[in-house]
Design a protein around this motif. Structure first.
Motif, short mmCIF file in Angstrom:
data_model
loop_
_atom_site.label_atom_id
_atom_site.label_comp_id
_atom_site.label_asym_id
_atom_site.label_seq_id
_atom_site.Cartn_x
_atom_site.Cartn_y
_atom_site.Cartn_z
N ASP C 174 0.83 -1.21 0.00
CA ASP C 174 0.00 0.00 0.00
C ASP C 174 0.86 1.26 0.00
N SER C 178 1.11 4.02 -3.28
CA SER C 178 0.45 5.30 -3.06
C SER C 178 1.29 6.45 -3.61
N ARG C 308 -4.50 5.26 2.53
CA ARG C 308 -4.58 3.83 2.24
C ARG C 308 -3.88 3.01 3.34
N SER C 309 -2.81 3.56 3.87
CA SER C 309 -2.06 2.79 4.86
C SER C 309 -1.43 3.72 5.88
N ASN C 343 -6.77 1.01 4.87
CA ASN C 343 -6.73 -0.38 4.40
C ASN C 343 -5.77 -1.27 5.18
N SER C 344 -4.64 -0.73 5.55
CA SER C 344 -3.65 -1.56 6.24
C SER C 344 -2.92 -0.72 7.27
#
Lengths: 295, 164, 811
Positions: C174, C178, C308-309, C343-344
């Motif tokens: 991720d 990105s 995202r992360s 997400n993570s």
């Protein structure tokens, strides 16, 4: 946090109080106790005898006496706060009193107690220095007095001789008609010990020229700082903000400021300048009958 | 040292060690445990009592200094057993408390404010209680309680409650 | 799902809190109010050094002082007791009430004096002669994990109590994929909840009954159990009295060392012994400080600011001993992404010892500092892309249709509608007008900023962080309970099996039972049996009582209702399932005149055994012991676990100004949107939120346990540790929203930590928005006036210098 043990005396008059003090190194005066009792609770102060002067009626008064308002040492701060003669004749003192601690501490705390304690952040100490008050005390059966400029020697240190008892403070009354005051303090919370403050009293003539000015900075140096240079420079002049700022900046650049947990020396110097100018301009506006800086 | 205190309308005479604070004497000797110790150095206000109707910090006074004084504690406010003064009831109405530790001090302070000022502004209420620290309520419901009590007292036919 | 479909009789109505009555007349019963005949008092001898060998303790002079009964030192106490329970598997970091051979922080308790009065005990404590041999010490957490640091516990070998790294999801990938990344650090300063009442405990050992009675200002699960273990007593030999009012706690009143100390002394002396901390003992050695945390954060995000992360490293300065504090790094795992669809996550938690006062569990157990860090991330993402901070949050929020939503660390959020709460707040605030106001103030020369924070309140409190951080701990049970008895007169009495610190539990229980039984809660008595007469409880921690005590009370009431139905049906002569219960009556709905009223049913249950259904227990006593919803599983090997069951949400919006010459922030307006599911008592919930905000203001602007370079605590009294007064807490408007929880009986979620969870982040956001035109930002809390003033002055000076240079170049 219980104090160390002590004996308690309640002398009937000042001479008796001084006699006890003279005869006992471990004896200390207590009046309002708002500063002393916490110190005793933490055992930072350990008098072996407390000499309670709070009920000596001769020490509690507020009266106009010639060109000064005389306030007895054990007069409660809340009494001074409400006194009409203080509001009318020593407006700077009336202005700062609501900033002194909280209402419950003003109910017990005394004017003399605050002055004798000489905390550099104390509002009344600042006013005493700024207005050039006179401290009156009793020592060895005699009355003596000292100017505020000589009285406050260092943080929590006065020139009051050992074994003496502060009996009164005289604040000068300004005879001029158009008198205004200004006061600002910076603290973390309202009513905390300030880390920098400024007080000003200004008298203007009918053309708006300064007839008399008193300015002091508090909480920023070991004892409050009266800006006599500014006072001398601006008596007889119009008080313009830019002129004042430059002059105050100059004066403060020669001063050594406290640096501690609350504020750096640079902060105190910078903000002392800001507050001094604001206090003076507030005083001008009030003397003229209009206000600019709301507090 | 022999000391006479009038507490909630009753006279008490006792021989009190000078270093005993008024707070400790009220709590330990007189069993009036409504005044609380929060800091014992005069900042939190939980020890507040009224002396001649004026709020003071009882941890900052030695009992011997209070000789001859007229003292009101929280125990002296309720009109009777099981009853509440209008201020006490107002605190219940707005839930102007949670743990109750600062509450007697807040209520006494409110009583004193309203005895002298029947139309306090929000600022005046905030200022009046600014010497009493609360860690539970964030003050909002306390200020509302005092405003509510003021409103009710204004609407009543009686003069505001005088502390005994 | 917005408003609840049901309407309630009593739940959510504006009822008074019954506990208030006793407090407004000064009849609260706090630990220091409790007197036992013959009671003696304790004062402590404390270490003046941050680290030292204790070479000798001479008690002679102290023992000769008036009124003194005993002087206890650490060695004697250690010989007779077990160490205090530790949560982590750190056997070489034992903790005891009195220091044994080593003092490890300034203020640590070294000896205890017992005397007839507290004043006499203090006099004697001054006379105890302790000889110390000072040792090297460490205060800074990064120094403490370095190679040359002094080590607080030699036998443990290092200052690291816990070092766990979790990777949930494809973090590496991720980040790689990105387009944008940011890294930054924030610091959460050491503060705490500092209740106005200090910790107090009275213990009285009865050698004939062989029972230790304890009255304490306590808010702690397993308190009687831990006392018993430490004192080597059977669990049933310790009786904790729950009818003690606690003067505020908000997590920190876990005086297990105090209780073990006086418990031992009482047994030793054969007298009741009481310790009430004075404020100095409390601040220095009460072991009730809060998290002191460094967060290093990296976020990976796209062009519109969707994160995202995230990588988060949290290093916590727990102080000299491990209390509950390392777990304050664990609980936030249950809301590690906040309200956002990240997400993570990589989470690296490090708990480090230094020679400072130990931490205790502070309101929200580490979630507030974590929320501060997450919100700094969102703000910096928005700033980096020059996007609106509200818009970026909206884009990242988990949306209402996605619930129940499982976050990367394994916790499933039950319900929520973050967008709706945000919209309500913006609407109430007149957000456009607020922005205009901010800009107008800026034009006038003031620094002005809008503060925004969105965060979750995980509630329901289980202890999944324990097995998460200590695999040897397999505890997955986290219960609470309630018992109801209807007596022969028909009066209802219910029980609370723990102490309370103003949360209104008695009112809660009466309201819930009243709702279930359709009877006015005013008719329901609530009492607090002692710990031996109680069913299991885990005390009001983790914002759990509305869920757990409410749940247990509800189920006990349902059992009672079922019993009434069974009795009534049997007497009427219809099948049990056919009878109807309504406001205390049981009747046949087809023939309503065939009806038994409350007192009829009571009479039968208590006196007419021959009329009861066969096999039914006589009387009307029911109880329920409840497991935390969704709890019960151990963490997976990669550290995923359901942390708490229910998730409340709050969204803060504020406007503040800073006089640029002074540096003092002033909050002009504050609106908070709050969704804690179904509100059982509105007055209680509002009070909690306002109180939490006040705590948050303190943590953001005023409160800090500051140490000097010599390890001395500079802020050890209320003169220097600054608690917000009424002047410092502005009016706050609260906007409500309800997304009921599917896990609870009325849809209620917790609200005991509300306000505190987001207020510090909101204030930090407002200050940084105000500083934006100067190009500077603050990345630590608390934000102090003079420090901020100096920052602003430096930035203005630099800007003026740059302007001059620019002018010179132009010419």
């Amino acid at each position: 946090m219980k104090p160390a043990p002590f004996e308690y005396s309640r002398p009937a008059d000042v001479d008796e109080a001084c006699a006890i003090l003279a005869g006992d190194d471990g004896a200390r005066i207590i009046a309002g106790g708002q500063t002393l009792v916490p110190m005793m609770a933490m055992r930072l102060s350990r008098p072996t005898r407390l000499v309670d002067i709070a009920r000596i009626t001769a020490l509690s008064f507020v009266r106009e006496k010639g060109d000064a308002v005389a306030i007895g040492a054990t007069t409660r701060q809340c009494v001074v706060e409400r006194a009409a003669v203080v509001r009318d004749k020593v407006p700077l003192l009336a202005k700062v009193l609501p900033f002194v601690g909280h209402a419950p501490t003003r109910a017990r705390g005394t004017v003399g107690g605050s002055l004798a304690n000489a905390d550099p952040a104390a509002e009344m100490v600042l006013v005493a220095v700024t207005l050039g008050a006179t401290l009156v005390y009793r020592h060895g059966g005699k009355i003596d007095k000292m100017d505020a400029a000589d009285f406050f020697v260092g943080p929590l240190i006065t020139a009051l001789p050992a074994g003496s008892c502060l009996t009164a403070v005289r604040f000068p009354i300004w005879a001029e008609k158009r008198v205004g005051v200004g006061f600002h303090e910076i603290n973390a919370r309202k009513s905390d010990f300030a880390f920098v403050s400024a007080a000003a009293q200004v008298a203007l003539d009918d053309e708006g020229v300064c007839r008399r000015i008193a300015v002091g900075i508090g909480a920023a140096t070991d004892t409050p700082l009266r800006l006599t240079t500014i006072e001398n420079a601006f008596t007889g002049r119009r008080l313009k903000e830019t002129d004042l700022r430059d002059a105050v900046n100059q004066v403060l650049s020669f001063t050594e400021f406290i640096s501690d947990l609350h504020a750096s020396a640079e902060y105190r110097q910078r903000v002392a300048e800001t507050l001094a100018v604001r206090a003076i301009m507030d005083a001008v506006a009030r003397a003229q009958g209009t206000m600019t800086h709301a507090h | 040292m022999r000391t006479e205190l009038t507490v909630n309308g009753r006279a008490h005479v006792a021989d009190i060690e000078p270093r005993t604070t008024l707070l400790d004497h009220l709590r330990d000797a007189l069993g009036l445990t409504g005044a609380h110790a929060g800091c014992e150095h005069g900042v939190c206000g939980a020890c507040t009592v009224l002396i001649d109707g004026v709020p003071v910090r009882s941890c900052l006074m030695f009992a011997v200094q209070a000789d001859g004084y007229v003292i009101t504690t929280i125990e002296g406010l309720a009109p009777g057993p099981g009853e509440l003064s209008p201020v006490q009831d107002a605190f219940c109405e707005t839930h102007g408390l949670q743990c109750g530790y600062c509450t007697p001090a807040m209520i006494l302070t409110a009583h004193a404010l309203l005895a002298g000022n029947s139309t306090p502004t929000r600022e005046e209420i905030v200022d009046a209680i600014s010497g009493n620290i609360c860690r539970c309520t964030g003050y909002a419901q306390i200020v509302e309680a005092i405003a509510f009590a003021a409103e009710r007292l204004r609407g009543s036919n009686r003069p505001p409650e005088q502390p005994r | 799902m917005t408003e609840p479909a049901q309407r309630f009789r009593f739940v959510s109505t504006d009822r008074r809190v019954r506990e208030d009555r006793r407090f407004v007349v000064g009849k609260g019963r706090f630990a220091a109010d409790i007197v036992q005949p013959g009671m003696r008092h304790v004062a402590l001898v404390t270490s003046p050094h941050p680290a030292a060998k204790i070479t000798s303790i001479d008690k002679t002079a102290a023992l000769a002082m008036p009124g003194v009964h005993y002087v206890l030192d650490g060695r004697e106490l250690a010989a007779a007791t077990q160490p205090l329970a530790a949560g982590l598997d750190t056997p070489n970091v034992p903790r005891r009430p009195l220091a044994v051979d080593r003092a490890r922080y300034v203020g640590e308790w070294v000896a205890a004096v017992v005397a007839d009065s507290r004043a006499q005990a203090e006099d004697a404590a001054e006379k105890v002669r302790v000889e110390y041999s000072p040792l090297p010490f460490v205060l800074d957490v990064e120094e403490a994990i370095g190679p040359r640091s002094a080590v607080v516990h030699q036998a443990h070998g290092s200052n690291v109590l816990l070092d766990r790294r979790f990777v949930w999801g494809e973090v590496e990938r991720d980040f790689k994929e990105s387009p944008h990344k940011l890294a930054f650090r924030v610091k959460w300063g050491r503060s705490s909840t500092v209740p106005i009442e200090t910790f107090g405990v009275l213990a009285s050992w009865d050698p004939w009954r062989e029972m230790l009675d304890v009255w304490a200002s306590i808010q702690m699960p397993k308190f009687p159990d831990q006392i018993a273990v430490a004192l080597k007593l059977a669990g049933s030999a310790v009786r904790v009295h729950h009818d003690v009012d606690v003067g505020g706690s908000y997590g920190v009143k876990r005086g297990i060392k105090h209780a073990v100390l006086v418990g031992f002394l009482s047994r030793r002396l054969g007298l009741p012994v009481r310790l009430v901390e004075d404020r100095l003992e409390n601040m220095r050695g009460g072991d009730a400080h809060g998290p002191e945390r460094l967060f290093d954060i990296e976020v990976a995000f796209d062009d519109v600011g969707v994160i995202r992360s995230m990588r988060m490293r949290a290093i916590d300065n727990v102080g000299a001993y491990a209390g509950r504090s390392p777990f304050q790094l664990g609980k936030p795992v249950g809301a590690i992404v906040g309200p956002y669809r990240i997400n993570s996550v990589q989470y690296h938690a490090i708990a480090v010892t230094t020679n400072k006062t130990p931490q205790e569990a502070v309101r929200a157990f580490g979630q507030s500092p974590t929320n501060y860090a997450i919100e700094r991330a969102i703000e910096q993402v928005a700033d980096h892309l020059d996007l609106d901070r509200v818009g970026v949050r909206q884009r990242n929020f988990i949306s209402a249709s996605e619930f129940p939503y499982t976050i990367p660390s394994g916790t499933t959020y039950d319900s929520g509608d973050y967008h709706a709460v945000l919209d309500k707040v913006l609407s109430r605030a007149g957000y456009g007008g607020m922005i205009a106001e901010r800009n107008r103030l800026r034009a006038e020369g003031t620094l002005a900023g809008i503060g925004i924070a969105a965060c979750l309140e995980p509630s329901g409190g289980n202890s999944s962080f324990e097995p998460l951080f200590n695999p040897k701990n397999t505890t997955t049970t986290w219960m609470d309970s309630c018992r109801i008895n209807v007596d022969t007169s028909g009066a209802i009495t219910a029980t609370v099996h723990t102490t309370s610190a103003g949360q209104g539990h008695e009112t809660l229980v009466a309201t819930v039972i009243g709702e279930a039984l359709e009877i006015d809660p005013e008719h329901i008595r609530v009492v607090r049996p002692d710990s031996l007469a109680s069913l299991p409880s885990n005390s009001p921690v983790g914002s759990r009582m509305a869920i757990m005590l409410g749940g247990a009370a509800f189920h006990a009431a349902q059992k009672l209702k079922a019993k009434f139905l069974a009795i009534g049906a049997h007497v009427i002569g219809i099948p049990a399932g056919q009878a109807t219960y309504s406001t205390g009556d049981v009747f046949d709905p087809l023939m309503p005149e065939k009806r038994l009223k409350w007192l009829d049913l009571v009479q039968i249950a208590h006196r007419n055994y021959y009329r009861l259904p066969p096999g039914m227990e006589p009387g009307l006593a029911t109880s329920h012991v409840m497991q935390v919803p969704t709890g019960g599983k151990l963490p997976t090997p990669d550290g995923r676990v359901q942390m708490y069951p229910c998730f409340s949400f709050e969204f803060h919006l504020l406007l503040l100004t800073i006089d640029p010459d002074i540096g003092k922030p002033e909050i002009r307006r504050w609106i908070v949107g709050h969704d804690c599911g179904t509100v059982i008592n509105p007055k209680i919930v509002r009070g909690m939120t306002m109180g939490g905000i006040a705590h948050g203001i303190g943590a953001a602007l005023y409160e800090e346990f500051a140490y000097d370079g010599e390890g001395q605590l500079l802020t050890q009294s209320f003169m220097d540790y600054l608690l917000p007064s009424s002047h410092e807490v502005p009016p706050v408007e609260i906007v409500h929203h309800v997304t009921p929880s599917p896990h609870t009986v009325f849809g209620q979620k917790g609200s005991g930590e509300s306000g505190y969870l987001g207020a510090p982040a909101a204030i930090a956001s407002g200050v940084n928005d105000a500083l934006q035109p100067l190009g500077i930002s603050v990345n630590r809390l608390p934000i102090k006036v003079a420090a901020l003033g100096d920052m602003i002055a430096a930035a203005r000076k630099k800007a003026a210098e740059n302007a001059k240079k620019f002018e010179a170049i132009r010419k």
